[in-house]
Design a protein around this motif. Structure first.
Motif, PDB file in Angstrom:
ATOM      1  N   GLY A 481       0.917  -1.280   0.114  1.00  0.00           N
ATOM      2  CA  GLY A 481       0.108  -0.148  -0.032  1.00  0.00           C
ATOM      3  C   GLY A 481       0.946   1.257  -0.033  1.00  0.00           C
ATOM      4  O   GLY A 481       0.345   2.254   0.000  1.00  0.00           O
ATOM      5  N   THR A 482       2.160   1.098  -0.003  1.00  0.00           N
ATOM      6  CA  THR A 482       2.919   2.247   0.032  1.00  0.00           C
ATOM      7  C   THR A 482       2.678   3.271  -1.317  1.00  0.00           C
ATOM      8  O   THR A 482       2.960   2.814  -2.416  1.00  0.00           O
ATOM      9  CB  THR A 482       4.458   1.996  -0.019  1.00  0.00           C
ATOM     10  N   TYR A 483       2.300   4.489  -1.004  1.00  0.00           N
ATOM     11  CA  TYR A 483       1.916   5.425  -2.037  1.00  0.00           C
ATOM     12  C   TYR A 483       1.014   4.853  -3.146  1.00  0.00           C
ATOM     13  O   TYR A 483       0.995   5.102  -4.315  1.00  0.00           O
ATOM     14  CB  TYR A 483       3.308   5.901  -2.842  1.00  0.00           C
ATOM     15  N   SER A 484       0.262   4.254  -2.794  1.00  0.00           N
ATOM     16  CA  SER A 484      -0.916   3.429  -3.499  1.00  0.00           C
ATOM     17  C   SER A 484      -1.744   4.548  -4.217  1.00  0.00           C
ATOM     18  O   SER A 484      -2.276   5.674  -3.793  1.00  0.00           O
ATOM     19  CB  SER A 484      -1.900   2.725  -2.722  1.00  0.00           C
ATOM     20  N   GLY A 485      -1.647   4.617  -5.626  1.00  0.00           N
ATOM     21  CA  GLY A 485      -2.263   5.449  -6.177  1.00  0.00           C
ATOM     22  C   GLY A 485      -1.785   6.622  -6.633  1.00  0.00           C
ATOM     23  O   GLY A 485      -2.361   7.466  -7.528  1.00  0.00           O
ATOM     24  N   LEU A 486      -0.260   6.818  -5.974  1.00  0.00           N
ATOM     25  CA  LEU A 486       0.367   8.078  -6.421  1.00  0.00           C
ATOM     26  C   LEU A 486       1.374   7.735  -7.807  1.00  0.00           C
ATOM     27  O   LEU A 486       1.675   8.860  -8.176  1.00  0.00           O
ATOM     28  CB  LEU A 486       1.317   8.320  -5.241  1.00  0.00           C
ATOM     29  N   PHE A 487       1.487   6.364  -8.088  1.00  0.00           N
ATOM     30  CA  PHE A 487       2.326   6.279  -9.159  1.00  0.00           C
ATOM     31  C   PHE A 487       2.066   5.114  -9.797  1.00  0.00           C
ATOM     32  O   PHE A 487       1.141   4.179  -9.337  1.00  0.00           O
ATOM     33  CB  PHE A 487       4.005   6.178  -8.678  1.00  0.00           C
ATOM     34  N   ASN A 488       2.212   4.759 -11.107  1.00  0.00           N
ATOM     35  CA  ASN A 488       2.222   3.666 -11.950  1.00  0.00           C
ATOM     36  C   ASN A 488       3.161   2.491 -11.877  1.00  0.00           C
ATOM     37  O   ASN A 488       4.196   2.713 -12.397  1.00  0.00           O
ATOM     38  CB  ASN A 488       1.934   4.156 -13.388  1.00  0.00           C
ATOM     39  N   PRO A 489       2.741   1.526 -11.058  1.00  0.00           N
ATOM     40  CA  PRO A 489       4.061   0.576 -10.878  1.00  0.00           C
ATOM     41  C   PRO A 489       4.174  -0.035 -12.148  1.00  0.00           C
ATOM     42  O   PRO A 489       5.311  -0.822 -12.104  1.00  0.00           O
ATOM     43  CB  PRO A 489       3.278  -0.246  -9.879  1.00  0.00           C
ATOM     44  N   ASN A 490       3.408  -0.009 -13.104  1.00  0.00           N
ATOM     45  CA  ASN A 490       3.687  -0.872 -14.549  1.00  0.00           C
ATOM     46  C   ASN A 490       4.645   0.279 -15.454  1.00  0.00           C
ATOM     47  O   ASN A 490       4.555  -0.300 -16.430  1.00  0.00           O
ATOM     48  CB  ASN A 490       2.463  -1.272 -15.016  1.00  0.00           C
ATOM     49  N   GLY A 491       4.824   1.154 -15.022  1.00  0.00           N
ATOM     50  CA  GLY A 491       5.482   2.415 -15.709  1.00  0.00           C
ATOM     51  C   GLY A 491       6.852   2.226 -16.055  1.00  0.00           C
ATOM     52  O   GLY A 491       7.500   1.513 -15.140  1.00  0.00           O
ATOM     53  N   ARG A 492       7.386   2.691 -17.170  1.00  0.00           N
ATOM     54  CA  ARG A 492       8.809   2.771 -17.214  1.00  0.00           C
ATOM     55  C   ARG A 492       9.554   3.554 -15.906  1.00  0.00           C
ATOM     56  O   ARG A 492       9.118   4.549 -15.581  1.00  0.00           O
ATOM     57  CB  ARG A 492       9.181   3.434 -18.405  1.00  0.00           C
ATOM     58  N   ALA A 493      10.672   2.883 -15.114  1.00  0.00           N
ATOM     59  CA  ALA A 493      10.923   3.607 -14.012  1.00  0.00           C
ATOM     60  C   ALA A 493      12.269   4.425 -14.470  1.00  0.00           C
ATOM     61  O   ALA A 493      12.883   3.948 -14.907  1.00  0.00           O
ATOM     62  CB  ALA A 493      11.251   2.482 -13.202  1.00  0.00           C
TER      63      ALA A 493
END
Length: 600
Positions: A481-493
């Motif tokens: 749940g860390t920073y849930s909704g604040l970033f796209n975990p499937n995106g280019r990092a």
């Protein structure tokens, strides 16, 4: 097997009589919500000139991408077999049907062949037209938009349409919906302060890092020099060569100009061998870019970039690109044309160049969300073309931590630009393009992540396969749940890698200053890759080219893992540096001694 798609550019005149009207029913091609802080200040002057850029589809780009990954994968049999300029152009050329349909559309509006500029592959068309004609062609209305914070003005529309019969033959047209302004505020320069000439070294004993075993002068914790970088990154004693086909480049924008007298002062201070022969760089003007040497027009950003990239790599051939464009732009009778997309001007130029520099750094960018997704993806495709040709591209990751580019976490808004006004981490572009190497920042020795190091996850580009293992491992370490909704975990990092990014000793108008930002780490990293290319070329090997597949696999052990620090922003503490890849320092900082063995 090569895909044959070379375009024969068809004269517009062919269609002048056959297609009297292309003003059939229009269909919306792109529409955006007016971004935050931009308000309409009035209609666009009808005679205001727009440098319209029309991108035709690249039907074989997926084939080019396959080639790119093949020649960039150190375990592939084709590793290092870079494509030629002509082979790349063949793979990105549009279909002849697209060429003929768009030519007919332009001709129906009275536009002649001699009015149209074409990229070597024919995939980009450029033409200067008055607003009143563009509005008719795109079935839209342009306005002058003003930014309530900066006062900057641009001419834009929030949607545009195309006739249905050419809709699929055009990928995008700009400037239309692009509110990203790529201004100097958005460069990754974080801080500058004059160095007190009375400040004396305290003659402290050298510092040894127990993790790397390297010993560094204590002064490197207060001032970064060429010698410090060589010590920190295990490159002491390496001597590059001239005349073996190697090259390093810096791209400059927004009338921020490099100064040769300051470069000489820097060389006298830090690279005496270069000073002894009065070494300098090759200057290349892009789209009318200038090269003033007046002390009143010295650019801190460009001086930083050229001094450290070229200081690290002397006597390797060096090139400084100056691309025209002066923001902020105020549309009036005296300035009827704005050039606010210098990035694409530079891409046009360098892709047309038969022998671009093999390692190129850029220290400018925008918040990803200010750039239309279609434009970001098309520009990113241009970077892929350079990578396929053997060019390594480096981009500063930004100086806002996980935030929106504002270096002060307390004033970051981190609000989405899509009309929903959600709080979200804000990645930067072009750092988010998967075909560039994004460079974050560290500080001090032993190294730790610098708090402003730009990082995050793209909302436009999915995570490339070369990142899967590293990024997935990082995400698994995050508490649920860390920073849930604040970033796209499937995106280019981002970032991919890092380097020192503060207290760089830069000469401006003959005086030393401390300069900081990931605008320092990117040219420094590009310099070390210039040295790696030197080692390869001496052994008859090709340049490294697109680096990320190599860095995330065979060369991963050539980095110093940074495990201390975090990058606050958007009301959070940001991400923590940790063992392995992390969303603040990437894979870590280069150990040149290890990397040179891994790549040769």
């Amino acid at each position: 097997m090569w895909v044959t798609s070379l375009v024969s550019v068809l004269p517009l005149a062919v269609f002048a009589f056959a297609l009297p009207s292309k003003d059939c029913e229009h269909k919306v091609k792109e529409a955006v919500v007016p971004p935050r802080h931009w308000v309409v200040s009035g209609p666009a002057p009808p005679d205001h000139l727009i440098k319209l850029r029309i991108g035709l589809p690249q039907p074989n780009f997926d084939v080019l991408e396959d080639h790119l990954y093949a020649v960039s994968d150190p375990y592939h049999e084709r590793y290092g077999a870079h494509l030629t300029k002509e082979e790349v152009e063949e793979l990105v050329a549009p279909h002849p049907d697209s060429v003929s349909e768009v030519n007919g559309w332009l001709s129906s509006h009275g536009i002649q062949e001699e009015d149209v500029g074409r990229s070597p592959a024919g995939d980009w068309l450029t033409i200067k037209l008055p607003v009143q004609l563009v509005e008719k062609m795109l079935d839209t209305k342009y306005h002058v938009w003003k930014h309530t914070g900066s006062g900057e003005q641009i001419v834009r529309t929030t949607s545009y349409s195309l006739p249905k019969d050419i809709f699929e033959h055009v990928e995008l047209i700009q400037p239309t919906t692009m509110f990203g302004t790529f201004k100097k505020l958005k460069s990754s320069l974080h801080s500058i302060s004059k160095i007190d000439p009375q400040l004396q070294s305290q003659n402290l004993p050298p510092i040894t890092d127990s993790a790397t075993g390297l010993t560094v002068d204590a002064s490197c914790n207060t001032t970064i020099t060429i010698t410090c970088l060589q010590q920190i990154y295990n490159a002491v004693g390496y001597t590059p060569s001239a005349g073996i086909g190697n090259s390093v480049g810096i791209s400059g924008y927004l009338e921020d100009f490099a100064n040769r007298a300051d470069l000489q002062a820097f060389f006298e201070d830090q690279v005496p061998a270069a000073a002894a022969v009065n070494a300098t760089y090759n200057f290349v003007s892009v789209a009318g870019g200038l090269d003033p040497q007046d002390p009143d027009e010295v650019g801190v950003e460009s001086n930083l970039d050229t001094q450290f990239a070229f200081g690290l790599t002397f006597p390797i051939e060096s090139t400084y690109f100056s691309t025209a464009g002066r923001p902020p732009f105020i549309p009036d009778i005296g300035t009827p044309e704005d050039t606010n997309e210098p990035y694409t001007d530079w891409l046009d130029f360098v892709l047309s160049h038969p022998n671009p520099p093999l390692s190129i750094s850029t220290s400018y960018g925008d918040d990803e969300q200010t750039v239309p997704e279609s434009f970001a993806k098309r520009a990113c495709a241009g970077f892929a073309q350079l990578g396929a040709r053997g060019v390594s591209l480096f981009v500063s990751s930004g100086d806002g931590g996980v935030g929106d580019g504002d270096p002060d976490p307390a004033t970051q808004e981190c609000i989405t630009n899509d009309g929903t006004n959600r709080t979200q981490f804000i990645p930067g572009f072009p750092a988010s393009c998967p075909f560039v190497t994004a460079v974050g920042g560290t500080v001090l020795f032993p190294e730790r992540a610098v708090s402003f190091s730009g990082a995050g996850f793209s909302n436009y580009f999915s995570r490339p396969r070369y990142q899967d293992a590293a990024v997935t491992g990082f995400l698994k370490k995050l508490p649920a749940g860390t920073y849930s909704g604040l970033f796209n975990p499937n995106g280019r990092a981002i970032p991919d890698v890092s380097a020192q990014s503060d207290f760089f000793r830069v000469f401006v108008n003959g005086q030393p200053f401390h300069v900081g930002g990931t605008s320092a780490s990117s040219p420094a990293f590009a310099g070390f890759v210039g040295l790696l290319n030197d080692a390869r070329l001496k052994k008859g090997l090709p340049s490294l080219g697109f680096l990320n597949p190599l860095f995330y696999s065979k060369a991963a052990s050539g980095f110093n893992d940074i495990t201390v620090g975090n990058n606050p922003g958007c009301g959070t503490e940001g991400f923590n540096a940790t063992v392995g890849w992390d969303a603040i320092t990437g894979l870590g900082t280069p150990d040149f001694g290890k990397l040179v063995k891994l790549v040769t």
